[in-house]
Design a protein around this motif. Structure first.
Motif, PDB file in Angstrom:
ATOM      1  N   GLN A   7     -64.192  -0.758  23.731  1.00 61.55           N
ATOM      2  CA  GLN A   7     -63.139  -1.158  22.814  1.00 61.55           C
ATOM      3  C   GLN A   7     -61.800  -1.047  23.519  1.00 61.55           C
ATOM      4  N   LYS A   8     -61.038  -2.094  23.477  1.00 60.42           N
ATOM      5  CA  LYS A   8     -59.728  -2.084  24.111  1.00 60.42           C
ATOM      6  C   LYS A   8     -58.741  -1.359  23.206  1.00 60.42           C
ATOM      7  N   GLN A   9     -57.701  -0.822  23.813  1.00 61.02           N
ATOM      8  CA  GLN A   9     -56.721  -0.006  23.101  1.00 61.02           C
ATOM      9  C   GLN A   9     -55.461  -0.796  22.751  1.00 61.02           C
ATOM     10  N   PHE A  10     -55.580  -2.107  22.655  1.00 62.55           N
ATOM     11  CA  PHE A  10     -54.424  -2.954  22.363  1.00 62.55           C
ATOM     12  C   PHE A  10     -54.909  -4.182  21.601  1.00 62.55           C
ATOM     13  N   THR A  11     -53.978  -4.901  20.993  1.00 58.58           N
ATOM     14  CA  THR A  11     -54.370  -6.076  20.211  1.00 58.58           C
ATOM     15  C   THR A  11     -54.093  -7.379  20.944  1.00 58.58           C
ATOM     16  N   SER A  12     -53.269  -7.346  21.972  1.00 58.90           N
ATOM     17  CA  SER A  12     -52.935  -8.540  22.726  1.00 58.90           C
ATOM     18  C   SER A  12     -52.975  -8.248  24.214  1.00 58.90           C
ATOM     19  N   TRP A  13     -53.814  -8.997  24.926  1.00 53.89           N
ATOM     20  CA  TRP A  13     -53.861  -8.865  26.381  1.00 53.89           C
ATOM     21  C   TRP A  13     -52.513  -9.202  26.990  1.00 53.89           C
ATOM     22  N   GLN A  14     -51.874 -10.261  26.484  1.00 57.79           N
ATOM     23  CA  GLN A  14     -50.582 -10.680  27.043  1.00 57.79           C
ATOM     24  C   GLN A  14     -49.534  -9.593  26.862  1.00 57.79           C
ATOM     25  N   GLN A  15     -49.462  -9.025  25.674  1.00 54.06           N
ATOM     26  CA  GLN A  15     -48.467  -7.989  25.397  1.00 54.06           C
ATOM     27  C   GLN A  15     -48.747  -6.751  26.238  1.00 54.06           C
ATOM     28  N   ALA A  16     -50.010  -6.358  26.330  1.00 52.25           N
ATOM     29  CA  ALA A  16     -50.367  -5.182  27.122  1.00 52.25           C
ATOM     30  C   ALA A  16     -50.041  -5.403  28.600  1.00 52.25           C
ATOM     31  N   LEU A  17     -50.279  -6.604  29.101  1.00 50.25           N
ATOM     32  CA  LEU A  17     -49.951  -6.918  30.494  1.00 50.25           C
ATOM     33  C   LEU A  17     -48.446  -6.846  30.703  1.00 50.25           C
ATOM     34  N   LYS A  18     -47.693  -7.437  29.811  1.00 47.73           N
ATOM     35  CA  LYS A  18     -46.228  -7.454  29.905  1.00 47.73           C
ATOM     36  C   LYS A  18     -45.648  -6.037  29.885  1.00 47.73           C
ATOM     37  N   GLU A  19     -46.262  -5.170  29.078  1.00 48.15           N
ATOM     38  CA  GLU A  19     -45.754  -3.803  28.926  1.00 48.15           C
ATOM     39  C   GLU A  19     -46.429  -2.811  29.876  1.00 48.15           C
ATOM     40  N   ASN A  20     -47.218  -3.334  30.823  1.00 47.47           N
ATOM     41  CA  ASN A  20     -47.923  -2.496  31.805  1.00 47.47           C
ATOM     42  C   ASN A  20     -48.785  -1.430  31.150  1.00 47.47           C
TER      43      ASN A  20
END
Length: 65
Positions: A7-20
């Motif tokens: 289970q990933k700990q975020f809802t958006s891959w793009q947002q998580a990537l942007k926020e490191n």
């Protein structure tokens, strides 16, 4: 791709990537997509995974939403 049982700990891959906020294993998923030609760069890979999560959500797809 990521294992279905994880289970990933975020809802958006793009947002998580942007926020490191991606873990090395999650970054590796994006890099594998780039290396295999599925995406041009990490941002595009993240966008594709977000799209898949949104459009191909198993619960919604099952009910035809």
């Amino acid at each position: 791709m990521a294992n279905p049982g994880e289970q990933k700990q975020f809802t958006s891959w793009q947002q998580a990537l942007k926020e490191n906020k991606l873990q090395p294993k999650e970054l590796a998923v994006l890099q594998e997509m780039v290396d295999s030609g599925q995406a041009d760069n990490l941002e595009a890979a993240a966008q594709l995974l977000d799209w898949q999560d949104e459009i191909l959500d198993p619960d919604e797809h099952m009910y035809g939403f």
